[in-house]
Design an enzyme around this catalytic site. Structure first.
Site, short mmCIF file in Angstrom:
data_model
loop_
_atom_site.label_atom_id
_atom_site.label_comp_id
_atom_site.label_asym_id
_atom_site.label_seq_id
_atom_site.Cartn_x
_atom_site.Cartn_y
_atom_site.Cartn_z
N GLY A 49 0.76 -1.12 -0.01
CA GLY A 49 0.08 -0.03 0.05
C GLY A 49 0.76 1.21 -0.07
O GLY A 49 1.99 1.32 0.48
N HIS A 153 -4.12 1.30 7.79
CA HIS A 153 -2.92 1.85 8.01
C HIS A 153 -2.83 3.01 6.88
O HIS A 153 -2.43 3.95 7.00
CB HIS A 153 -1.82 0.86 7.69
N GLU A 154 -3.03 2.61 5.39
CA GLU A 154 -3.12 3.73 4.58
C GLU A 154 -4.09 4.76 4.86
O GLU A 154 -3.70 6.04 4.57
CB GLU A 154 -3.27 3.03 3.12
ZN ZN Z 1 2.65 3.33 5.83
#
Ligand code: ZN
Length: 197
Positions: A49, A153-154
């Protein structure tokens, strides 16, 4: 020019701590060249990602893909433990994340913008994400397991949040590779929690 890699900014750059701006629907199609360059940059870094702030752009865009070739170094048990499946390439503009349940999972994560560190991070087990795709069309996905982790996370990157902010324990990635990488997760958790202050 589309082949050219973008530079991944590292922790300490203010852009990683800013709230990213939404992209208007009319502007989305004109950003296809950027999507392609982010895709190439993600491939070349072997990441699953990448968020636009990581290439210095404070806009709400993330790209993700979990390729089969990345799974070759993992055993069937490790893939199951991570709930990791192949994910085709996706570009998500203006993603809105919500939790489907209160259930959480803990696992270790790393980040291309925070080199040398692996951390144990709790994440929601199931999430729903509304977004606009590369053509500006509204989409919605439900995700669990590793994909849910990647998305959280992204999308955190678009809010100026890094995984280390949510970490329960941090460790240098060298020791992760040397000592934990192939151990059952439960043993690793016991080990790193016994070492954290
Ligand atoms: Zn990251």
């Amino acid at each position: 020019m589309d082949e050219q890699n973008l530079k991944i900014v590292k922790i300490g750059e203010p852009v990683l701590r800013q709230k990213a701006l939404a992209v208007s629907n009319q502007d989305i199609p004109s950003l296809t060249p950027l999507v392609l360059r982010m895709k190439q940059t993600m491939y070349d870094s072997c990441g699953v990602g990448l968020a636009a702030p990581q290439v210095g752009l404070s806009i709400q865009l993330i790209v993700i893909e979990d390729k089969e070739e990345y799974h070759k170094s993992l055993t069937k048990e490790q893939l199951l433990e991570r709930e990791r499946k192949v994910v085709p390439f996706m570009a998500l503009f203006n993603p809105e994340l919500s939790f489907v349940s209160q259930e959480q999972r803990e696992f270790y994560e790393g980040c291309l913008s925070v080199p040398g560190i692996v951390a144990l991070v709790p994440r929601a087990a199931k999430v729903k994400v509304k977004y606009h795709d590369e053509r500006g069309k509204k989409q919605e996905i439900e995700a669990s397991g590793w994909l849910a982790r990647i998305l959280q996370h992204e999308i955190d990157h678009l809010r100026g949040i890094l995984f280390i902010d949510r970490a329960k324990a941090l460790a240098p990635s060298l020791s992760y590779a040397a000592h934990w990488g192939n151990q059952p997760f439960e043993d690793v958790v016991k080990l790193i929690l016994s070492r954290s202050v």
